[in-house]
Design an enzyme around this catalytic site. Structure first.
Site, PDB file in Angstrom:
ATOM      1  N   MET A  68       0.788  -0.799  -0.198  1.00 16.66           N
ATOM      2  CA  MET A  68      -0.360  -0.114   0.223  1.00 16.66           C
ATOM      3  C   MET A  68       0.998   1.246   0.069  1.00 16.66           C
ATOM      4  O   MET A  68       1.870   1.611   0.942  1.00 16.66           O
ATOM      5  CB  MET A  68      -1.071   0.261   1.461  1.00 16.66           C
ATOM      6  CG  MET A  68      -1.463  -1.839   1.521  1.00 16.66           C
ATOM      7  SD  MET A  68      -2.866  -1.625   0.111  1.00 16.66           S
ATOM      8  CE  MET A  68      -2.750  -3.662   0.327  1.00 16.66           C
ATOM      9  N   CYS A  69       0.724   1.846  -0.308  1.00 17.74           N
ATOM     10  CA  CYS A  69       0.984   3.467  -0.614  1.00 17.74           C
ATOM     11  C   CYS A  69       0.732   4.624  -0.787  1.00 17.74           C
ATOM     12  O   CYS A  69      -0.752   4.636  -1.202  1.00 17.74           O
ATOM     13  CB  CYS A  69       2.327   2.867  -2.495  1.00 17.74           C
ATOM     14  SG  CYS A  69       3.281   1.828  -2.456  1.00 17.74           S
ATOM     15  N   ASP A  70       1.211   6.354  -0.752  1.00 23.54           N
ATOM     16  CA  ASP A  70       0.680   6.934  -0.792  1.00 23.54           C
ATOM     17  C   ASP A  70       1.426   8.550  -1.453  1.00 23.54           C
ATOM     18  O   ASP A  70       3.021   8.111  -1.391  1.00 23.54           O
ATOM     19  CB  ASP A  70      -0.092   7.505   0.034  1.00 23.54           C
ATOM     20  CG  ASP A  70      -1.087   6.859   0.600  1.00 23.54           C
ATOM     21  OD1 ASP A  70      -2.208   6.906   1.188  1.00 23.54           O
ATOM     22  OD2 ASP A  70      -0.446   6.332   1.166  1.00 23.54           O
TER      23      ASP A  70
END
Length: 438
Positions: free
Chosen positions: A1-3
């Protein structure tokens, strides 16, 4: 999961484009910072990406990359023309291709190597996507397959690009935007591939163009909610909007350190912008590298090259000044000579008593980082001076980290994390062959 997040010049303090990304992967999936020079290639050359070969371009631009140690592509990067790109895993009702093709990380690097502007890089990615497709295992120890979204920016404009297999849509950013692990484009975009709407209609997900919404039609109903992407995106967009007109590179670094749902050891579900791995299949993701950039005449890139920005420090790098010495390239096995694993000595100690141990040095870290920002702003246009400053900041950060480690080791953990959390990290440590420093 990344942003990944961006603020266009209209809403920043100094009128420069700002970009930032946290790269979340397995806890031991070390990332390496590399700089690849520009090059000319003979006619008919082939390029080996992570899994497949494609024709090489006649010329490739110089690039600075933060890449998982085992793949050809990168999670985030920049090129000599001031283009930056970050990518995100997204999950669709259309199953991702499990056969070898171009990874999203390969497409990111290809966009940087072949695109001299944000829009040109977008064109490179979409053309290659339509020609070769995306697919193949994206995981290190656990098979992981997904589609990709991208945030692409240069000093003048930024684009959100979202893909479903070989289909895509792109929208120009005005103001602020962020992407997490969910589709964000709805019924409006500036460019799209043929068949984007028609495919949804054929599958019964829309009646026609007037009824079409990309996120509603294509997002899956399981992995997207489990990624907690909507809450994380709301957090980053809210933080950007709250500082509109005052946003700086330091603002972007602060957002990358955001914890919206409590301490690192909370719960079996959920995800934060600054992500910490924990117990269970949903909590096996960790922020393993972070990047913030200020794009202008001399773009400055603020990188950690290490996990968990809340426990680490950003130092500056310039494309024309080269990379300072980060030590040998890391792998999934602990190696105290590499920059990534040297930080892990501090990071993994902090996790076992987060509030008290981070509190031992957080104020010093922030002051040192603010000093780096001040010195970077004053260094001027001479590349040799920037090279010296980049190396000096890294040395000072590494020396401070050793002092902080000694302070943390002397700080008892008054509130130990949960047994399940400690068990998870004991497993990660065993897999890495980690031996706690005394």
């Amino acid at each position: 999961m990344c942003d990944t997040l961006v603020a266009t010049p209209e809403v920043t303090a100094n009128g420069k484009m700002l970009f930032a990304k946290n790269s979340d992967r397995e806890p031991n999936e070390a990332q390496v910072l590399v700089m690849v020079p520009a090059a000319d290639h003979p006619n008919g050359s082939q390029l080996r990406c992570t899994y497949i070969d494609i024709p090489q371009a006649a010329h490739t631009h110089a690039v600075l990359l933060s890449q998982p140690f085992w793949m050809w592509g990168a999670e985030m990067g920049a090129n000599e023309h001031g283009v930056v790109i970050g990518n995100e895993a997204v999950f669709s009702k259309i199953a991702p291709n499990q056969k070898p093709a171009l990874l999203g990380m390969d497409l990111l690097r290809l966009g940087l190597e072949r695109g001299s502007s944000a829009q040109e890089a977008l064109g490179v990615i979409t053309q290659l996507l339509e020609t070769y497709g995306q697919g193949g295992n994206c995981g290190l120890t656990h098979p992981f397959y997904y589609h990709n979204s991208f945030l692409i920016a240069d000093a003048h404009e930024a684009w959100v690009l979202e893909t479903v297999d070989r289909l895509w849509a792109a929208k120009k950013v005005v103001g602020v935007a962020s992407i997490s692990n969910g589709y964000t484009l709805g019924s409006e975009w500036d460019m799209a591939s043929p068949g984007l709407v028609e495919t949804a209609v054929q599958k019964g997900w829309a009646r026609g163009r007037a009824d079409f919404d990309l996120a509603r039609c294509y997002a899956d109903a399981l992995y997207t909610p489990l990624s907690d992407s909507r809450r994380r995106q709301s957090c980053t967009v809210g933080a950007l909007q709250a500082e509109a007109g005052r946003l700086t590179a330091a603002s972007m670094m602060a957002i990358l350190r955001s914890h919206g749902s409590g301490g690192p050891d909370r719960g079996l579900l959920g995800a934060d912008v600054c992500m910490h791995a924990g117990f269970g299949p949903v909590r096996n993701s960790q922020t393993v590298a972070s990047w913030a950039a200020e794009l202008g005449e001399q773009p400055v890139h603020w990188v950690t090259g290490s996990a968990a920005p809340c426990t680490g420090i950003f130092t500056p790098v310039w494309m024309d000044a080269g990379l300072p010495d980060y030590g040998p390239a890391p792998s999934a096995k602990a190696d105290e000579l590499s920059h990534f694993w040297r930080h892990e000595a501090l990071h993994r100690q902090v996790l076992m008593g987060y509030e008290e141990r981070l509190g031992r040095y957080e104020t010093q870290r922030d002051a040192l980082e603010a000093d780096f920002v001040r010195r970077a702003a004053a260094v001027g246009a001479d590349s040799s001076a920037r090279r010296q400053l980049s190396a000096a900041c890294l040395r000072e950060a590494q020396a401070a980290r050793e002092e902080w480690l000694r302070a943390v080791q002397q700080q008892p953990a008054m509130q130990r994390p949960s047994w399940l959390y400690r068990r998870a990290w004991a497993g990660f440590n065993r897999q890495a062959g980690w031996k706690e420093r005394k």
